[in-house]
Design a protein around this motif. Structure first.
Motif, PDB file in Angstrom:
ATOM      1  N   UNK A 138       0.829  -1.200   0.000  1.00  0.00           N
ATOM      2  CA  UNK A 138       0.000   0.000   0.000  1.00  0.00           C
ATOM      3  C   UNK A 138       0.868   1.257   0.000  1.00  0.00           C
ATOM      4  N   UNK A 139       0.207   2.388  -0.177  1.00  0.00           N
ATOM      5  CA  UNK A 139       0.821   3.680   0.113  1.00  0.00           C
ATOM      6  C   UNK A 139      -0.173   4.466   0.961  1.00  0.00           C
ATOM      7  N   UNK A 140       0.356   5.340   1.796  1.00  0.00           N
ATOM      8  CA  UNK A 140      -0.470   6.156   2.698  1.00  0.00           C
ATOM      9  C   UNK A 140       0.014   7.592   2.674  1.00  0.00           C
ATOM     10  N   UNK A 141      -0.918   8.521   2.572  1.00  0.00           N
ATOM     11  CA  UNK A 141      -0.608   9.933   2.708  1.00  0.00           C
ATOM     12  C   UNK A 141      -0.906  10.304   4.154  1.00  0.00           C
ATOM     13  N   UNK A 142       0.115  10.801   4.856  1.00  0.00           N
ATOM     14  CA  UNK A 142       0.017  11.078   6.283  1.00  0.00           C
ATOM     15  C   UNK A 142       0.180  12.580   6.496  1.00  0.00           C
ATOM     16  N   UNK A 143      -0.715  13.171   7.302  1.00  0.00           N
ATOM     17  CA  UNK A 143      -0.636  14.617   7.538  1.00  0.00           C
ATOM     18  C   UNK A 143       0.379  14.956   8.624  1.00  0.00           C
ATOM     19  N   UNK A 144       0.473  16.211   8.968  1.00  0.00           N
ATOM     20  CA  UNK A 144       1.479  16.673   9.925  1.00  0.00           C
ATOM     21  C   UNK A 144       1.222  16.227  11.364  1.00  0.00           C
ATOM     22  N   UNK A 145       0.094  15.603  11.631  1.00  0.00           N
ATOM     23  CA  UNK A 145      -0.198  15.039  12.958  1.00  0.00           C
ATOM     24  C   UNK A 145       0.028  13.531  12.990  1.00  0.00           C
ATOM     25  N   UNK A 146       0.438  12.948  11.850  1.00  0.00           N
ATOM     26  CA  UNK A 146       0.666  11.509  11.780  1.00  0.00           C
ATOM     27  C   UNK A 146      -0.590  10.711  11.493  1.00  0.00           C
ATOM     28  N   UNK A 147      -1.634  11.370  10.990  1.00  0.00           N
ATOM     29  CA  UNK A 147      -2.917  10.726  10.688  1.00  0.00           C
ATOM     30  C   UNK A 147      -2.977  10.386   9.198  1.00  0.00           C
ATOM     31  N   UNK A 148      -3.443   9.188   8.892  1.00  0.00           N
ATOM     32  CA  UNK A 148      -3.600   8.755   7.499  1.00  0.00           C
ATOM     33  C   UNK A 148      -4.773   9.517   6.888  1.00  0.00           C
ATOM     34  N   UNK A 149      -4.508  10.297   5.839  1.00  0.00           N
ATOM     35  CA  UNK A 149      -5.565  11.071   5.184  1.00  0.00           C
ATOM     36  C   UNK A 149      -6.003  10.463   3.856  1.00  0.00           C
ATOM     37  N   UNK A 150      -5.190   9.557   3.303  1.00  0.00           N
ATOM     38  CA  UNK A 150      -5.552   8.866   2.059  1.00  0.00           C
ATOM     39  C   UNK A 150      -4.712   7.592   1.956  1.00  0.00           C
ATOM     40  N   UNK A 151      -5.277   6.598   1.285  1.00  0.00           N
ATOM     41  CA  UNK A 151      -4.569   5.328   1.081  1.00  0.00           C
ATOM     42  C   UNK A 151      -4.657   4.917  -0.374  1.00  0.00           C
ATOM     43  N   UNK A 152      -3.592   4.251  -0.813  1.00  0.00           N
ATOM     44  CA  UNK A 152      -3.540   3.689  -2.164  1.00  0.00           C
ATOM     45  C   UNK A 152      -3.888   4.708  -3.237  1.00  0.00           C
ATOM     46  N   UNK A 153      -3.263   5.865  -3.124  1.00  0.00           N
ATOM     47  CA  UNK A 153      -3.520   6.923  -4.099  1.00  0.00           C
ATOM     48  C   UNK A 153      -2.694   6.700  -5.365  1.00  0.00           C
ATOM     49  N   UNK A 154      -3.297   7.027  -6.471  1.00  0.00           N
ATOM     50  CA  UNK A 154      -2.586   7.004  -7.752  1.00  0.00           C
ATOM     51  C   UNK A 154      -1.900   8.363  -7.908  1.00  0.00           C
ATOM     52  N   UNK A 155      -0.978   8.493  -8.840  1.00  0.00           N
ATOM     53  CA  UNK A 155      -0.346   9.806  -9.053  1.00  0.00           C
ATOM     54  C   UNK A 155      -1.356  10.913  -9.356  1.00  0.00           C
ATOM     55  N   UNK A 156      -2.374  10.627 -10.152  1.00  0.00           N
ATOM     56  CA  UNK A 156      -3.368  11.665 -10.467  1.00  0.00           C
ATOM     57  C   UNK A 156      -4.213  12.008  -9.243  1.00  0.00           C
TER      58      UNK A 156
END
Length: 167
Positions: A138-156
């Motif tokens: 997987x991939x995870x986008x994590x914000x500045x508080x360490x919270x997962x804000x999105x998962x399995x995002x494509x480049x677009x």
């Protein structure tokens, strides 16, 4: 008599199927949903954890991949090239390849040079377990508080999320 037995059997099978569809134990639960705190990252051969704390208003894109998994490797390389042009996102890329030569070759071929790590313990690592990777990378986008804000995002999708966050 035989006709009644057939109908009874049909009703029994049908009611069993309906009852199974309402069984909560068969409903898969996601271990790390969007909104959850991202687990700490400690590589098997390291003592210090990798930080998932981005500076204020920025993000960490965590990409978990392996060269033997073509989809995760391709996604990792494509995301790296999107993120390299955006100062608001730092990418941490962790490969689960067991052999250093395979890892180095993949990194070189994919043109990845920053914040790329190898977890040589593979499926036995704490990261593999805490991010529940038994069903795939997987991939995870994590914000500045360490919270997962999105998962399995494509480049677009990532570009769209970053554009929305900018505006």
């Amino acid at each position: 008599m035989l006709k009644n037995v057939k109908w009874f059997f049909v009703v029994l099978v049908f009611s069993s199927l309906i009852s199974l569809s309402f069984d909560k134990r068969n409903t898969p639960t996601e271990k790390l949903p969007v909104g959850a705190q991202a687990p700490e990252l400690v590589l098997g051969n390291e003592k210090q954890p990798l930080s998932l704390q981005a500076s204020k208003g920025n993000y960490i894109l965590l990409s978990l991949w392996a060269s033997y998994d073509a989809a995760s490797r391709t996604s990792n390389a494509r995301l790296h090239h999107v993120v390299s042009d955006d100062a608001r996102v730092e990418m941490i890329s962790i490969s689960f390849d067991r052999y250093p030569s395979v890892f180095r070759t993949a990194v070189k071929q994919d043109g990845i040079n920053d914040n790329v790590y190898q977890e040589m313990e593979g499926e036995n690592s704490e990261i593999f377990k805490s991010y529940d990777l038994k069903h795939g990378f997987i991939n995870c986008l994590v914000d500045d508080r360490g919270v997962i804000v999105a998962k399995n995002v494509s480049p677009s999708e990532l570009a769209s999320l970053l554009h929305t966050a900018k505006g």
